[in-house]
Motif scaffolding. Structure first.
Motif, PDB file in Angstrom:
ATOM      1  N   TYR A   1       0.878  -1.178   0.000  1.00  0.00           N
ATOM      2  CA  TYR A   1       0.000   0.000   0.000  1.00  0.00           C
ATOM      3  C   TYR A   1       0.907   1.217   0.000  1.00  0.00           C
ATOM      4  O   TYR A   1       1.480   1.553   1.030  1.00  0.00           O
TER       5      TYR A   1
ATOM      6  N   LYS B   1       4.117   1.190   2.024  1.00  0.00           N
ATOM      7  CA  LYS B   1       4.013   0.208   3.098  1.00  0.00           C
ATOM      8  C   LYS B   1       3.862  -1.209   2.535  1.00  0.00           C
ATOM      9  O   LYS B   1       2.972  -1.482   1.750  1.00  0.00           O
TER      10      LYS B   1
ATOM     11  N   ALA C   1       2.535  -4.374   3.307  1.00  0.00           N
ATOM     12  CA  ALA C   1       1.633  -4.953   4.308  1.00  0.00           C
ATOM     13  C   ALA C   1       1.797  -6.467   4.382  1.00  0.00           C
ATOM     14  O   ALA C   1       1.708  -7.069   5.448  1.00  0.00           O
TER      15      ALA C   1
ATOM     16  N   PRO D   1       0.941 -10.117  15.379  1.00  0.00           N
ATOM     17  CA  PRO D   1       0.586  -8.909  16.127  1.00  0.00           C
ATOM     18  C   PRO D   1      -0.293  -7.988  15.282  1.00  0.00           C
ATOM     19  O   PRO D   1      -0.468  -8.214  14.082  1.00  0.00           O
ATOM     20  N   ASN D   2      -0.814  -6.953  15.880  1.00  0.00           N
ATOM     21  CA  ASN D   2      -1.616  -5.957  15.144  1.00  0.00           C
ATOM     22  C   ASN D   2      -0.834  -5.438  13.955  1.00  0.00           C
ATOM     23  O   ASN D   2       0.343  -5.136  14.065  1.00  0.00           O
ATOM     24  N   GLY D   3      -1.519  -5.352  12.812  1.00  0.00           N
ATOM     25  CA  GLY D   3      -0.868  -4.792  11.632  1.00  0.00           C
ATOM     26  C   GLY D   3       0.087  -5.743  10.941  1.00  0.00           C
ATOM     27  O   GLY D   3       0.823  -5.345  10.043  1.00  0.00           O
ATOM     28  N   ALA D   4       0.056  -7.017  11.318  1.00  0.00           N
ATOM     29  CA  ALA D   4       0.993  -7.972  10.732  1.00  0.00           C
ATOM     30  C   ALA D   4       0.634  -8.291   9.283  1.00  0.00           C
ATOM     31  O   ALA D   4       1.483  -8.711   8.500  1.00  0.00           O
ATOM     32  N   GLY D   5      -0.624  -8.102   8.932  1.00  0.00           N
ATOM     33  CA  GLY D   5      -1.040  -8.380   7.556  1.00  0.00           C
ATOM     34  C   GLY D   5      -2.029  -9.533   7.429  1.00  0.00           C
ATOM     35  O   GLY D   5      -2.279 -10.019   6.327  1.00  0.00           O
TER      36      GLY D   5
ATOM     37  N   SER E   1      -5.426  -9.627   7.997  1.00  0.00           N
ATOM     38  CA  SER E   1      -6.664  -9.279   7.279  1.00  0.00           C
ATOM     39  C   SER E   1      -6.380  -9.028   5.806  1.00  0.00           C
ATOM     40  O   SER E   1      -7.175  -9.413   4.936  1.00  0.00           O
ATOM     41  N   THR E   2      -5.260  -8.383   5.523  1.00  0.00           N
ATOM     42  CA  THR E   2      -4.895  -8.117   4.133  1.00  0.00           C
ATOM     43  C   THR E   2      -4.722  -9.433   3.376  1.00  0.00           C
ATOM     44  O   THR E   2      -5.199  -9.587   2.247  1.00  0.00           O
TER      45      THR E   2
ATOM     46  N   ARG F   1      -8.104 -10.878   2.634  1.00  0.00           N
ATOM     47  CA  ARG F   1      -8.799 -10.171   1.555  1.00  0.00           C
ATOM     48  C   ARG F   1      -8.236 -10.577   0.191  1.00  0.00           C
ATOM     49  O   ARG F   1      -8.966 -10.654  -0.790  1.00  0.00           O
TER      50      ARG F   1
ATOM     51  N   GLU G   1     -12.969  -9.138   8.582  1.00  0.00           N
ATOM     52  CA  GLU G   1     -12.793  -8.336   9.795  1.00  0.00           C
ATOM     53  C   GLU G   1     -13.941  -7.377  10.067  1.00  0.00           C
ATOM     54  O   GLU G   1     -14.579  -7.414  11.106  1.00  0.00           O
TER      55      GLU G   1
ATOM     56  N   GLU H   1     -10.712 -13.132  12.954  1.00  0.00           N
ATOM     57  CA  GLU H   1     -11.041 -12.820  14.347  1.00  0.00           C
ATOM     58  C   GLU H   1     -12.520 -13.048  14.652  1.00  0.00           C
ATOM     59  O   GLU H   1     -13.245 -12.123  15.012  1.00  0.00           O
TER      60      GLU H   1
ATOM     61  N   HIS I   1      -5.083 -12.636  17.191  1.00  0.00           N
ATOM     62  CA  HIS I   1      -3.773 -12.272  17.714  1.00  0.00           C
ATOM     63  C   HIS I   1      -3.583 -12.820  19.117  1.00  0.00           C
ATOM     64  O   HIS I   1      -2.651 -12.474  19.801  1.00  0.00           O
TER      65      HIS I   1
ATOM     66  N   TYR J   1       3.486  -2.023  16.858  1.00  0.00           N
ATOM     67  CA  TYR J   1       2.803  -1.021  17.665  1.00  0.00           C
ATOM     68  C   TYR J   1       2.924  -1.412  19.134  1.00  0.00           C
ATOM     69  O   TYR J   1       2.050  -2.065  19.690  1.00  0.00           O
TER      70      TYR J   1
HETATM   71  N1  LIG Z   1      -6.387  -0.377   2.450  1.00  0.00           N
HETATM   72  C1  LIG Z   1      -5.213  -0.107   3.057  1.00  0.00           C
HETATM   73  N2  LIG Z   1      -4.506   0.983   2.707  1.00  0.00           N
HETATM   74  C2  LIG Z   1      -3.338   1.260   3.295  1.00  0.00           C
HETATM   75  N3  LIG Z   1      -2.759   0.503   4.237  1.00  0.00           N
HETATM   76  C3  LIG Z   1      -3.395  -0.596   4.639  1.00  0.00           C
HETATM   77  C4  LIG Z   1      -4.660  -0.970   4.073  1.00  0.00           C
HETATM   78  N4  LIG Z   1      -5.075  -2.108   4.656  1.00  0.00           N
HETATM   79  C5  LIG Z   1      -4.116  -2.434   5.540  1.00  0.00           C
HETATM   80  N5  LIG Z   1      -3.107  -1.545   5.539  1.00  0.00           N
HETATM   81  C6  LIG Z   1      -1.883  -1.602   6.352  1.00  0.00           C
HETATM   82  O1  LIG Z   1      -1.305  -2.868   6.166  1.00  0.00           O
HETATM   83  C7  LIG Z   1      -0.840  -3.401   7.389  1.00  0.00           C
HETATM   84  C8  LIG Z   1      -1.475  -4.738   7.635  1.00  0.00           C
HETATM   85  O2  LIG Z   1      -2.813  -4.536   8.030  1.00  0.00           O
HETATM   86  P1  LIG Z   1      -3.807  -5.725   8.361  1.00  0.00           P
HETATM   87  O3  LIG Z   1      -5.132  -5.111   8.653  1.00  0.00           O
HETATM   88  O4  LIG Z   1      -3.748  -6.740   7.299  1.00  0.00           O
HETATM   89  O5  LIG Z   1      -3.181  -6.313   9.695  1.00  0.00           O
HETATM   90  P2  LIG Z   1      -3.796  -7.403  10.697  1.00  0.00           P
HETATM   91  O6  LIG Z   1      -2.765  -8.445  10.876  1.00  0.00           O
HETATM   92  O7  LIG Z   1      -5.114  -7.842  10.244  1.00  0.00           O
HETATM   93  O8  LIG Z   1      -3.912  -6.555  12.039  1.00  0.00           O
HETATM   94  P3  LIG Z   1      -4.998  -6.674  13.228  1.00  0.00           P
HETATM   95  O9  LIG Z   1      -4.547  -7.771  14.123  1.00  0.00           O
HETATM   96  O10 LIG Z   1      -4.890  -5.344  13.908  1.00  0.00           O
HETATM   97  O11 LIG Z   1      -6.330  -6.908  12.628  1.00  0.00           O
HETATM   98  C9  LIG Z   1      -1.148  -2.371   8.447  1.00  0.00           C
HETATM   99  O12 LIG Z   1       0.033  -1.644   8.700  1.00  0.00           O
HETATM  100  C10 LIG Z   1      -2.188  -1.496   7.835  1.00  0.00           C
HETATM  101  O13 LIG Z   1      -2.044  -0.182   8.281  1.00  0.00           O
END
Ligand SMILES: Nc1ncnc2c1ncn2[C@@H]1O[C@H](COP(=O)(O)OP(=O)(O)OP(=O)(O)O)[C@@H](O)[C@H]1O
Ligand SMILES: [Mg+2]
Lengths: 278, 311
Positions: free
Chosen positions: B11, B14, B16, B35-39, B41-42, B45, B80, B153, B185, B297
């Motif tokens: 992104y 970044k 992700a 951990p949070n933001g690990a990727g 959910s991405t 998707r 999510e 989750e 997480h 974080y």
């Molecule tokens: N649409 C987007 N545009 C920009 N950055 C994004 C987007 N979606 C996710 N990110 C970034 O990508 C990284 C991974 O996010 P993601 O939501 O996949 O993490 P996660 O493992 O699901 O975290 P959590 O445990 O908090 O749900 C994060 O740093 C987030 O800020």
């Protein structure tokens, strides 16, 4: 609740997939359910019809009340058809907002993820929406146009002049108003698809209808005269007044231009739908 | 079966998701931890074809999501964020999804029953509690009776009873031979649900292994030893390559050598053992150890606390 004993999924025999793949008609059925199961649809369409009739009644009653005191040239220039079709100006805003919402609400509520997971061919989803919403918009728009016409003409009692569907050009104006509203709502759907955001979509739509004419008027006359005909609002006015106007397209040319706008917005929206993440 | 190969999502600047390669097999619950933001959910998707990978790819049952003829019959997902129009009823939401993929209409009522929403099926989903929304999402995921299921989750917002219900549901689905991929997480939650875990941090794969193996390989595990002949024993352990720390209470913590080997060695050097007890790390500790370096974080230190004073 335990699911070990009674499997939640044992009721449908496994691997009994329908032949082929999901089709446009499946998505259209789904879109029809979506459209009729949110209140905003019913409210917006209901308001469009009711307010439409009301506006028509007000506009024509006003004329009728002042008929005797009207100067003769005003009487002569009075157009009973277009006066009864004044609801156009309100109706286009109502149906346009709904058109934007048909797509933007998917994103605003997150339903888009469920929608595009069920139908990853995103252009097909847009086609299904266009078809289903287009038909609904057309029916409701024609109903609004005809009711506005009949109510308005009923208010125009003698000595005021009134029209019937047999009056030259009247039928074309009434049917044209419904067509105009339908196409303008599809233009709004295209804008909603491009912008994906309800507030942004509605703002741009309202801007195109109401603000563009103001901007155009601020331009030098020569430019104004050459751009006026391209404005959707002007095309609408020509359709309901049913008369040739200076610096305007004729009815059907104008309508074709409007169709081009709607198609362009939908095509751009479709391309963005494919290239962007949901 | 879900197969990711070099899956990458960028992104802007970044990264992700960074070159993830993993398989999610049928018949087991695979936990997806980070951990949070690990990727997480991405990644999910991208599996669902909602976000396009920047590089690499992922297939479901051997096909890209886009090419599935009847997606809901093959893959179900609870993602999510809520994906429900607040003005639409639970029944209408399921109905419109069912129609898109020709799922028989009676499945809608069956699933409302299964997730316990029958009595509120006609109410607008906007009035639902977090837990009810989650249940509706689960019903939507199961609608087409799919072989592959993704849950991002799923226990978020559920009460203990609901959490247990989801846990049993996931296990039951895997038991039927389905592919079940569930993110969290919380290691403690996965310890109770998952058979296998995929751990990621900052978008990169850290580990994929059965839950049981996490402990064995953790450096946090050690064997506590007590002996009246401690000096002799420690020297022998040292010589044999174990890493030994003598603690304040006179016991020794031995790493990199199993309890049986330590016992044998003690017999060889005629040391009497008063204690020989393997201490395993908790799963949570093992997980923290693995992801320590990739936490983005961090919570801040409480004001006034000595640096490093709180762990
Ligand atoms: N649409 C987007 N545009 C920009 N950055 C994004 C987007 N979606 C996710 N990110 C970034 O990508 C990284 C991974 O996010 P993601 O939501 O996949 O993490 P996660 O493992 O699901 O975290 P959590 O445990 O908090 O749900 C994060 O740093 C987030 O800020
Ligand atoms: Mg997440």
């Amino acid at each position: 609740m335990t699911i070990a004993a009674t499997s939640p999924v044992a009721t449908v025999p496994r691997r009994q997939l329908p032949p082929g793949r999901y089709r446009l008609t499946d998505l259209m059925r789904s879109e029809w359910t979506k459209l009729r199961t949110v209140r905003s649809t019913m409210w917006t369409l209901g308001i469009m019809v009711v307010v439409g009739i009301g506006v028509s009644a007000l506009a024509t009653a006003e004329t009728r009340a002042h008929w005797s005191t009207m100067p003769p040239p005003t009487r002569l220039g009075f157009n009973p058809v277009s006066t009864s079709l004044t609801p156009l100006f309100f109706a286009q805003l109502a149906i346009g907002v709904l058109g934007v919402l048909v797509m933007s609400a998917e994103y605003g509520t997150g339903t888009a993820r469920a929608t595009f997971a069920a139908a990853p061919r995103r252009v097909q989803v847009l086609l299904a929406k266009t078809a289903v919403f287009g038909v609904v918009a057309l029916v409701v728009s024609e109903v609004t146009a005809f009711l506005s016409f009949f109510v308005g003409q009923a208010m125009l009692t003698a000595p005021a002049r009134h029209a019937t569907l047999a009056t030259p050009g009247a039928l074309r104006a009434v049917v044209g108003m419904g067509l105009y509203l339908c196409v303008i709502s599809l233009l709004a759907l295209g804008l909603g698809t491009i912008l994906r955001h309800t507030a942004a979509g509605i703002s741009v739509f309202v801007g195109v209808l109401l603000v563009l004419p103001l901007i155009a008027r601020a331009l030098p006359n020569s430019i104004y005269n050459s751009v006026l005909r391209f404005l959707p609002a002007q095309i609408g006015i020509v359709i309901i007044t049913n008369s040739s106007r200076a610096h305007s397209f004729s009815v059907w040319v104008g309508f074709s231009v409007l169709c081009c706008y709607a198609v362009a917005a939908l095509v751009i929206g479709g391309a963005l739908l494919v290239s962007r993440d949901v | 079966m879900i197969e990711a190969r070099g899956l990458t999502k960028r992104y802007g600047d970044k990264l992700a998701v960074d070159g993830l390669t993993f398989d999610v097999r049928p018949g087991v619950v695979t936990g997806f931890l980070g951990p949070n933001g690990a990727g997480k959910s991405t990644t999910m998707r991208m599996v669902m074809g909602l976000d396009a990978p920047s590089a690499g790819g992922v297939t479901v049952n051997g096909r890209h999501y886009h090419d599935l003829p009847w997606p809901l019959h093959e893959v179900g997902a609870l993602l999510e964020a809520k994906a429900i129009h607040p003005g639409r009823s639970a029944r209408a939401h399921l109905q419109m999804l069912a129609q898109a993929n020709r799922v028989p209409g009676r499945r809608v009522d069956e699933l409302l029953e299964l997730v316990g929403l029958t009595s509120v099926a006609g109410r607008r989903a906007g009035k639902f509690s977090l837990g009810m929304g989650q249940r509706l999402g689960i019903a939507a995921a199961l609608l087409g009776d799919p072989d592959v299921l993704l849950f991002d989750e799923p226990v978020n917002g559920l009460d203990p009873d609901g959490i247990r219900w989801v846990r049993n549901l996931l296990k039951g689905l895997a038991h039927e031979g389905r592919t079940v991929f569930v993110s969290s997480h919380l290691m403690s939650e996965m310890a109770l649900t998952a058979d296998e875990v995929i751990i990621i941090g900052r978008g990169k794969l850290i580990a994929q292994r059965p839950v049981g193996d996490l402990l064995d390989q953790s450096a946090l595990g050690f064997v506590r030893v007590r002996s009246p002949q401690m000096d002799r024993l420690v020297a022998a352990l040292d010589a044999a390559g174990a890493s030994v720390t003598v603690e304040d209470d006179g016991s020794a913590s031995v790493r990199a050598m199993g309890a049986a080997a330590i016992g044998d060695l003690a017999a060889d050097v005629h040391a009497v053992l008063h204690e020989l007890s393997p201490q395993s790390a908790s799963l949570e500790e093992a997980y923290m150890e693995l992801t320590e370096d990739s936490i983005e974080y961090h919570g801040g230190q409480p004001v006034g606390a000595p640096a490093g004073g709180i762990r």
